[in-house]
Design an enzyme around this catalytic site. Structure first.
Site: not given
Length: 318
Positions: A154, A85, A170
Site C-alpha cells: 500500500i 511476518r 490492498h
C-alpha cells in the site's frame, strides 16, 4: 613387624606426554580443516546454484512476451519499510492491541483515534523511496517486457518508480477518502494533522465528514475492479514472477492459482504453500532482476493500455 610396601605409579615420560598432546592437537586441526572445507564446498555449490537460478530468471524475462509481477512486503524492505511476518516484522512487535486487530474495519469504527495513530506511525512511510527492484520493474514495463504489476503493498512505490499499470490489491495510503463527500486527501495531509477532531481523528475540511484510508482492512473485501483486472492479467501471462510474499494472505495469495502460463518463479526467502507448482525457487529477487544487461530496447507496440474501468468509485461508502 614387617613394613607396608608403598606402590608408586610409574612416572610418564615427558616426551611421551608432549607427543600425545601434539597428536591430539593435530587431530583437532585436521577435523577443523575438514569441516571448514566441507562448508566452503557447500557455500560454493550454493553460490553456483544461486547464480544458475539468476541466469535462468534473466533468460525467462528476456524471452517473455506477457510477464506479470506479483509482489508483497518483501519488495519494499530495501526501501526501509518493514514487512509483516519476518522476525523483525510488524506482527512481532508489541502494541496495545494486536496489529491484526488495529487493522480491522471494526477497530476503525470503534477505536478511530487508536486506529489513526497506528496508521500514521506504522503504515505511512513518507520518506520511503523506490528501491532498485521498483525501478527495474518500471524499466521492464517501459520496454514492453512487463505487462502488469500486481502488488499487495500500500506504499505506492511502484508508481513512484514509474510503473503505469499497477493493480493495488490492498489499496494505497496515498488515497484517503471522505466518507461523506468523496474528497480525496494525501498521506502527507493525514500526517500534517491540520484538520482533526478533539480525539485526533482526521475530518474532511470541506464537509466535516469522516476520513477513511483507501486501504483494504481486515473484514473488508477486495475492490472488485482491481481484483478482476489482476486475475485477467495473471491468467493471460506467459510468465509470472512472485516476489517478496509468503503467499498466506487470502484472497490475494489465491490469485497466483489463475496462472496457466509457461514459467512460474517464486522469489521468497521462506517456503510458500505454492512452491510445488514453481519452476524456479529461492531466487534472490533484487539480484535476479538487476544482474545482467540493465537496458532493454523500448517496444513500439505497447501491450499495456490503462484499465478501461475506474479503480474505485470514491463517492461510495465502504
Amino acid at each position: 613387624m614387617e613394613g607396608r610396601r608403598v606402590s608408586r605409579k610409574p612416572r610418564r615420560n615427558p616426551l611421551y606426554m608432549l607427543f600425545m598432546s601434539l597428536l591430539a592437537l593435530t587431530v583437532v586441526l585436521l577435523v577443523t580443516v575438514f569441516v571448514l572445507n566441507m562448508k566452503l564446498r557447500s557455500a560454493r555449490r550454493d553460490l553456483a546454484d544461486a547464480q544458475t537460478k539468476i541466469e535462468q530468471l534473466r533468460s525467462w524475462i528476456a524471452e517473455s512476451k506477457r510477464m506479470v509481477f506479483f509482489g508483497g512486503a518483501g519488495v519494499s524492505t530495501e526501501s526501509g519499510i518493514p514487512d509483516f511476518r519476518s522476525v523483525d516484522g510488524l506482527y512481532h512487535q508489541q502494541f496495545a492491541y494486536p496489529p491484526e486487530t488495529m487493522l480491522s474495519h471494526s477497530f476503525y469504527e470503534t477505536h478511530p483515534a487508536e486506529f489513526f495513530d497506528f496508521y500514521r506511525t506504522k503504515m505511512i512511510a513518507l520518506n520511503a523511496k523506490p528501491n532498485r527492484c521498483h525501478t527495474k520493474l518500471a524499466e521492464l514495463e517501459r520496454a514492453g517486457k512487463l505487462d502488469v504489476v500486481v502488488t499487495q503493498n500500500i506504499d505506492g512505490l511502484h508508481q513512484m518508480a514509474g510503473s503505469q499499470r499497477v493493480f493495488e490489491l490492498h489499496g494505497s495510503v496515498h488515497r484517503n477518502i471522505c466518507q461523506s463527500c468523496g474528497a480525496i486527501y494525501s498521506a502527507e495531509w493525514i500526517c500534517s494533522r491540520e484538520h482533526e477532531d478533539a480525539a485526533g481523528v482526521p475530518v474532511c475540511p470541506a464537509c466535516g465528514g469522516r476520513i477513511k484510508p483507501d486501504v483494504v482492512l481486515y473484514e473488508e473485501p477486495l475492490d472488485e475492479h482491481v481484483l478482476t483486472g489482476a486475475v485477467a492479467a495473471i491468467a493471460a501471462a506467459d510468465a509470472l514472477i512472485v516476489g517478496g510474499t509468503s503467499l498466506v494472505v487470502y484472497p490475494a495469495a489465491g490469485l497466483t492459482r489463475y496462472f496457466t502460463g509457461d514459467t512460474l518463479a517464486i522469489c521468497n526467502l521462506a517456503p510458500t504453500d505454492q512452491d510445488a507448482n514453481a519452476d524456479l525457487l529461492r531466487v534472490t529477487l533484487h539480484r535476479g532482476l538487476l544482474q545482467g544487461n540493465s537496458s532493454y530496447a523500448r517496444s513500439s507496440d505497447c501491450r499495456c493500455p490503462p484499465p478501461a474501468f475506474p479503480l474505485r468509485r470514491y463517492n461510495r461508502r465502504r
